[in-house]
Design a protein around this motif. Sequence first.
Motif, PDB file in Angstrom:
ATOM      1  N   HIS A 175      52.859  39.714 107.498  1.00  0.00           N
ATOM      2  CA  HIS A 175      52.723  39.031 106.090  1.00  0.00           C
ATOM      3  C   HIS A 175      53.311  39.750 105.379  1.00  0.00           C
ATOM      4  O   HIS A 175      53.858  38.616 104.393  1.00  0.00           O
ATOM      5  CB  HIS A 175      50.729  39.416 105.568  1.00  0.00           C
ATOM      6  CG  HIS A 175      50.129  38.889 104.825  1.00  0.00           C
ATOM      7  ND1 HIS A 175      50.870  38.333 103.812  1.00  0.00           N
ATOM      8  CD2 HIS A 175      49.701  37.567 105.098  1.00  0.00           C
ATOM      9  CE1 HIS A 175      50.317  37.892 102.596  1.00  0.00           C
ATOM     10  NE2 HIS A 175      49.600  37.257 103.868  1.00  0.00           N
TER      11      HIS A 175
ATOM     12  N   ARG B 126      50.113  43.277 112.174  1.00  0.00           N
ATOM     13  CA  ARG B 126      49.784  42.444 111.395  1.00  0.00           C
ATOM     14  C   ARG B 126      50.363  41.954 109.647  1.00  0.00           C
ATOM     15  O   ARG B 126      50.527  41.130 109.462  1.00  0.00           O
ATOM     16  CB  ARG B 126      47.965  42.043 111.080  1.00  0.00           C
ATOM     17  CG  ARG B 126      47.898  41.405 112.580  1.00  0.00           C
ATOM     18  CD  ARG B 126      46.634  40.201 112.974  1.00  0.00           C
ATOM     19  NE  ARG B 126      46.458  40.338 113.907  1.00  0.00           N
ATOM     20  CZ  ARG B 126      45.681  38.974 114.901  1.00  0.00           C
ATOM     21  NH1 ARG B 126      44.871  38.081 113.751  1.00  0.00           N
ATOM     22  NH2 ARG B 126      45.075  39.089 115.416  1.00  0.00           N
TER      23      ARG B 126
ATOM     24  N   ALA C 261      49.410  32.961 108.445  1.00  0.00           N
ATOM     25  CA  ALA C 261      50.043  33.745 107.734  1.00  0.00           C
ATOM     26  C   ALA C 261      51.412  33.286 106.948  1.00  0.00           C
ATOM     27  O   ALA C 261      51.124  32.942 105.922  1.00  0.00           O
ATOM     28  CB  ALA C 261      50.999  35.072 107.968  1.00  0.00           C
TER      29      ALA C 261
END
Length: 333
Positions: free
Chosen positions: A284, A280, A322
């Motif tokens: 991002h 993640r 995101a």
Amino acid sequence: MNKVERIKTALNGGKPDKLPYAFWTHLPGLDLDPEVLAETTYDFYRKYDIDFIKTMNNGMYSIEDFGCEIDFSEVPKGGVSKIVKTPIQNPEDWQKVKPIALDSKALARELYSLQLLLDKVNGEAPVIFTVFSPLTTIDKMSGKMLATHIKDGYGKYIHHALGAVTETTCKLAAKAIEMGAAGVFLATQQSCYDIMSEKEYAEFGVPYDLKVLEYASAGWFNAIHAHGDNIMFNLLKNYPVHAFNWHAWETLPGIEEARDITGKCLMGGIQRMDITNCKRNEIHNQIYNCIKVMGGKNQILTPGCVIRYPLDEETLMFVKEAKEDIEQRLICN
């Protein structure tokens, strides 16, 4: 803006109300059933609220009707399909390849599934239909013997096969758009310096790609997908398409270079294996850099290619979360 307006604005270089995004995967075990494929693709679109749909066809559909048999068993494990039987046993076999009618088994199946999907979507989002470049199709058809046959001087035979496959692909692309697809997603897997020379691709790839795009010219959302590393950016950058899709952040060109040189809407920005591997922070960071560089315009945020299995639903949901968080911080403030 609705999804169609958002995509059109991005393709035309404008700044939509928010950065459009999408992703796609294969559906092993499901994608040979046209009704299940259409239903599952539509459910995938609704679940993740993506802004356009790239059809999630079986990756080998373009060679089935040419007499190939395929083993799909490794795909659900994160692997790839394998050719079990091919009609190309020696170079002379290229001369036997003939055009395929659209009512043949696999092509008819894919067009039927497309029609079912278009009926379900009912114009609320663009649908682009996946077609493979003629060179990609004959490479798959040959069980990866194509490069050897080119180097051994069998170009005349190969051009014969390319002509037949191109005729088939042109009819398929035109039919998909006639049915209501917004355009085609032309996937090329040989346009890499690691696979063949630029001179070879200029002879065996470019003219046939351009012929397919000519037949797709009625579409308003045509994209080129340059698959793999070390792509032939110099040859592909001027293709007559609306969007340029490649493995951004994994291989050059960089985002800024692709924007400045192609003048096209960029379709990419997320490394697909980071989605598969649930990274993640990396996801991002990639979205942050895309929005920082592009300013929320002239881009559709996508992976560079099919998302490999296993799929993690929470990570797929995270992509939109995101994107929206970063947009709020960088664009709205």
